[in-house]
Design a protein around this motif. Structure first.
Motif, PDB file in Angstrom:
ATOM      1  N   LEU A 125       0.946  -1.211   0.151  1.00 19.23           N
ATOM      2  CA  LEU A 125      -0.016  -0.021  -0.162  1.00 19.23           C
ATOM      3  C   LEU A 125       0.985   1.292   0.235  1.00 19.23           C
ATOM      4  O   LEU A 125       2.075   1.317   0.625  1.00 19.23           O
ATOM      5  N   THR A 126       0.355   2.289  -0.629  1.00 18.01           N
ATOM      6  CA  THR A 126       1.016   3.462  -0.643  1.00 18.01           C
ATOM      7  C   THR A 126       0.193   4.612   0.310  1.00 18.01           C
ATOM      8  O   THR A 126      -0.925   4.901  -0.171  1.00 18.01           O
ATOM      9  N   VAL A 127       0.771   5.338   1.258  1.00 21.21           N
ATOM     10  CA  VAL A 127       0.166   6.108   2.099  1.00 21.21           C
ATOM     11  C   VAL A 127       0.547   7.499   1.719  1.00 21.21           C
ATOM     12  O   VAL A 127       1.810   7.849   1.811  1.00 21.21           O
ATOM     13  N   HIS A 128      -0.511   8.435   1.354  1.00 20.67           N
ATOM     14  CA  HIS A 128      -0.220   9.749   1.044  1.00 20.67           C
ATOM     15  C   HIS A 128      -0.640  10.722   2.195  1.00 20.67           C
ATOM     16  O   HIS A 128      -1.842  10.537   2.479  1.00 20.67           O
ATOM     17  N   ALA A 129       0.370  11.305   2.840  1.00 17.47           N
ATOM     18  CA  ALA A 129      -0.152  12.250   4.093  1.00 17.47           C
ATOM     19  C   ALA A 129       0.241  13.672   3.717  1.00 17.47           C
ATOM     20  O   ALA A 129       1.474  13.838   3.179  1.00 17.47           O
ATOM     21  N   GLY A 130      -0.574  14.471   4.255  1.00 20.30           N
ATOM     22  CA  GLY A 130      -0.066  15.964   3.861  1.00 20.30           C
ATOM     23  C   GLY A 130       0.264  16.847   4.843  1.00 20.30           C
ATOM     24  O   GLY A 130      -0.276  16.547   6.032  1.00 20.30           O
ATOM     25  N   ALA A 131       0.596  17.811   4.606  1.00 17.07           N
ATOM     26  CA  ALA A 131       1.237  18.722   5.865  1.00 17.07           C
ATOM     27  C   ALA A 131       0.680  20.274   5.044  1.00 17.07           C
ATOM     28  O   ALA A 131       1.090  20.336   4.059  1.00 17.07           O
ATOM     29  N   PRO A 132       0.070  21.113   5.898  1.00 13.22           N
ATOM     30  CA  PRO A 132      -0.495  22.268   5.288  1.00 13.22           C
ATOM     31  C   PRO A 132       0.656  23.310   5.079  1.00 13.22           C
ATOM     32  O   PRO A 132       1.621  23.410   5.827  1.00 13.22           O
ATOM     33  N   LEU A 133       0.320  24.003   4.008  1.00 14.33           N
ATOM     34  CA  LEU A 133       1.467  25.230   3.823  1.00 14.33           C
ATOM     35  C   LEU A 133       1.081  26.541   4.152  1.00 14.33           C
ATOM     36  O   LEU A 133       1.518  27.629   3.752  1.00 14.33           O
ATOM     37  N   ALA A 134      -0.287  26.440   4.959  1.00 18.39           N
ATOM     38  CA  ALA A 134      -0.737  27.798   5.362  1.00 18.39           C
ATOM     39  C   ALA A 134       0.006  28.634   6.133  1.00 18.39           C
ATOM     40  O   ALA A 134       0.437  29.930   6.007  1.00 18.39           O
ATOM     41  N   ALA A 135       0.760  28.007   7.208  1.00 17.47           N
ATOM     42  CA  ALA A 135       1.811  28.698   8.037  1.00 17.47           C
ATOM     43  C   ALA A 135       2.913  29.234   7.013  1.00 17.47           C
ATOM     44  O   ALA A 135       3.377  30.443   7.500  1.00 17.47           O
ATOM     45  N   GLU A 136       3.412  28.534   6.237  1.00 12.41           N
ATOM     46  CA  GLU A 136       4.470  28.846   5.490  1.00 12.41           C
ATOM     47  C   GLU A 136       4.201  30.162   4.369  1.00 12.41           C
ATOM     48  O   GLU A 136       4.692  31.296   4.363  1.00 12.41           O
ATOM     49  N   GLN A 137       3.085  30.208   3.970  1.00 14.19           N
ATOM     50  CA  GLN A 137       2.498  31.259   3.129  1.00 14.19           C
ATOM     51  C   GLN A 137       2.309  32.331   3.826  1.00 14.19           C
ATOM     52  O   GLN A 137       2.489  33.455   3.703  1.00 14.19           O
ATOM     53  N   GLU A 138       1.509  32.156   5.123  1.00 17.89           N
ATOM     54  CA  GLU A 138       1.528  33.386   6.084  1.00 17.89           C
ATOM     55  C   GLU A 138       2.736  34.046   6.461  1.00 17.89           C
ATOM     56  O   GLU A 138       3.124  35.222   6.374  1.00 17.89           O
ATOM     57  N   ALA A 139       3.803  33.094   6.878  1.00 18.61           N
ATOM     58  CA  ALA A 139       4.901  33.842   7.290  1.00 18.61           C
ATOM     59  C   ALA A 139       5.936  34.573   6.058  1.00 18.61           C
ATOM     60  O   ALA A 139       6.163  35.843   6.457  1.00 18.61           O
ATOM     61  N   VAL A 140       5.608  33.876   5.004  1.00 17.13           N
ATOM     62  CA  VAL A 140       6.287  34.644   3.890  1.00 17.13           C
ATOM     63  C   VAL A 140       5.462  35.854   3.372  1.00 17.13           C
ATOM     64  O   VAL A 140       6.263  36.764   3.161  1.00 17.13           O
ATOM     65  N   ASP A 141       4.347  35.907   3.477  1.00 22.03           N
ATOM     66  CA  ASP A 141       3.535  37.034   3.080  1.00 22.03           C
ATOM     67  C   ASP A 141       3.678  38.062   4.180  1.00 22.03           C
ATOM     68  O   ASP A 141       3.991  39.083   3.937  1.00 22.03           O
TER      69      ASP A 141
END
Length: 484
Positions: free
Chosen positions: A174-190
């Protein structure tokens, strides 16, 4: 733009702007990279946690998922079919499949293992149990990471997805795809970008203002120098000087150099004025004498002093020639580059002086060669002037000696006259200077011979000095560099 201050302010502002923009882009790039690396690590940790549970044959319904909104999970089988998604996941992109609806498949906890089948039949064959692994495996390879989006509970956001393979005890991969949000990265960069865009204009305005003020203060002495130079030009008063600032910077050096130039210029102008006045005075005497004789001759031809008229004419001609030569030397005329033998030059000049009052003794080694580079006419004039001076002051003896002296040739003209006082040895080389005005004027000297001789020697790279001769009179030493 003609203002130095404006150019300096704009130049400094542009340099700072380029530097700040480059630094800001670098900071944003490093910040983005670090935040993305953190998101990748979070996604990998979440994916390996789920993969580890699947390797332990945990049923899909029993999977323990942390914060399904921040870490959406999608599991696919070997054929790419979606077999499990986390709760609330409604859409996904950036993974191996965009499906969010699980389909029936042989999976952990869904299909009995071969060992379980054998137990139901009452078969205790150990060979069947040994063929099935006791637990699954999780791939230790670095996971594949990709950008994507996911919609969880109606909210769409950007994620970084990590893909980790797990093998169940039943042998299913089986292949497990798990995600991590980029909202914090985008907010910090902005946030950082906004702070830079807000602060950059203010900082550039401060840089421009400070540069303007500093440049204005630094150039204030220059403005003082300019005003004083304009006043000197308008008044033609070369005795004035520009103000020198107390600092030890380039502007102070400029002011000192300007004052030194004004001093030299003032001396040069004064020397020119004195030269013109002295030349006018010297020319007036022979011209007046010649005119008087001609007027007397016109009224009384029998009283014409022809030898005196000729003498005055010759004196006038010599003086005019001397003044012309000085004018050429002052104009920067360079000497010729002819190769000359000084010994032969001295013998030739002495041999042509048939009317001298005192015979001249020449001391030159017969087998020696004393060659220099220069103008034949000017060097002959120097030797002639030194001999004329010796003839006017010698008592009974004049000697000319030519010899080698270091890297050059020395021509020494000695006489047995009264000599030159120590305090007058430099003054006699000034123009129109005569230590005995009455005798020099009677003999036709105008006080230009020694001045011309030193100028010519200097322009040939040599020197002309006066010393006390062994005979008791003056010894004029002319030194010239040897020919290359």
């Amino acid at each position: 733009m003609r203002s130095v201050r404006a150019r300096a302010a704009i130049g400094a502002t542009l340099v700072v702007a380029v530097a700040l923009v480059a630094a800001g882009l670098a900071v944003l790039s490093v910040l983005r990279t670090n935040l993305i690396d953190q998101a990748d690590l979070q996604a990998e940790v979440a994916a390996r946690e789920v993969a580890g549970q699947l390797a332990l044959d945990t049923a899909y319904a029993d999977l323990d998922l942390d914060d399904e909104e921040d870490h959406p999970v999608q599991v696919t089988d070997e054929e790419g079919r979606v077999v499990f998604v986390s709760k609330g996941l409604r859409a996904i992109s950036g993974t191996a499949s965009t499906g969010v609806s699980p389909v029936p498949s042989a999976s952990a906890g869904a299909t009995p293992s071969p060992g379980d089948d054998d137990d139901d039949d009452g078969d205790d064959d150990d060979g069947g149990d040994s063929a099935r692994p006791a637990r699954g495996e999780v791939s230790s390879d670095d996971p594949d990471v990709s950008d994507g989006t996911a919609t969880v509970d109606g909210k769409q956001a950007d994620y970084r997805f990590a893909a980790v393979e797990a093998t169940t005890p039943a042998g299913l991969t089986l292949t497990v795809h798990a995600g991590a949000p980029l909202a914090a990265e985008q907010e910090a960069v902005d946030t950082v970008r906004g702070a830079m865009l807000t602060g950059l204009p203010l900082l550039l305005a401060v840089v421009a203002g400070v540069t303007w003020l500093v440049t204005r203060r630094a150039l204030r002495p220059v403005e003082g120098i300019r005003r004083e130079m304009a006043a000197i030009t308008a008044s033609e008063d070369l005795a004035r000087r520009v103000p020198e600032p107390g600092s030890r910077d380039e502007i102070a050096a400029l002011a000192r150099t300007t004052n030194e130039t004004l001093t030299v210029l003032e001396a040069s102008v004064e020397r020119q004025r004195r030269f013109v006045a002295d030349a006018s005075h010297e020319l007036r005497s022979p011209i007046a004498s010649l005119r008087t004789q001609l007027e007397v001759a016109e009224a009384h031809p029998e009283l014409l002093d022809l030898p005196g008229a000729v003498a005055d004419t010759v004196r006038l001609q010599v003086l005019a020639a001397d003044l012309l030569l000085l004018a050429r030397l002052d104009a920067g005329e360079k000497p010729g580059a002819a190769r000359l033998e000084v010994g032969a030059l001295v013998r030739e000049e002495v041999s042509q002086r048939t009317g001298d009052r005192i015979p001249v003794t020449v001391e030159v080694a017969e087998d020696a060669s004393y060659e220099v580079n220069g103008s034949r006419g000017q060097l002959v004039r120097v030797i002639g002037n030194l001999l004329d001076n010796a003839q006017r002051h010698a008592a009974n003896r004049i000697t000319v000696q030519v010899a080698a002296d270091g890297g050059g040739v020395r021509v020494e003209v000695r006489d047995d006259g009264a000599g030159v006082p120590d305090d007058e040895r430099e003054r006699i080389f000034e123009r129109f200077v005569r230590l005995d005005d009455a005798r020099s004027r009677d003999d036709g000297g105008a006080g230009l011979g020694l001045a011309i001789a030193r100028d010519v020697a200097t322009r040939h790279g040599g020197t002309l000095t006066v010393h006390r001769a062994p005979e008791g009179g003056a010894a004029f030493r002319l030194w010239l560099p040897r020919a290359a």
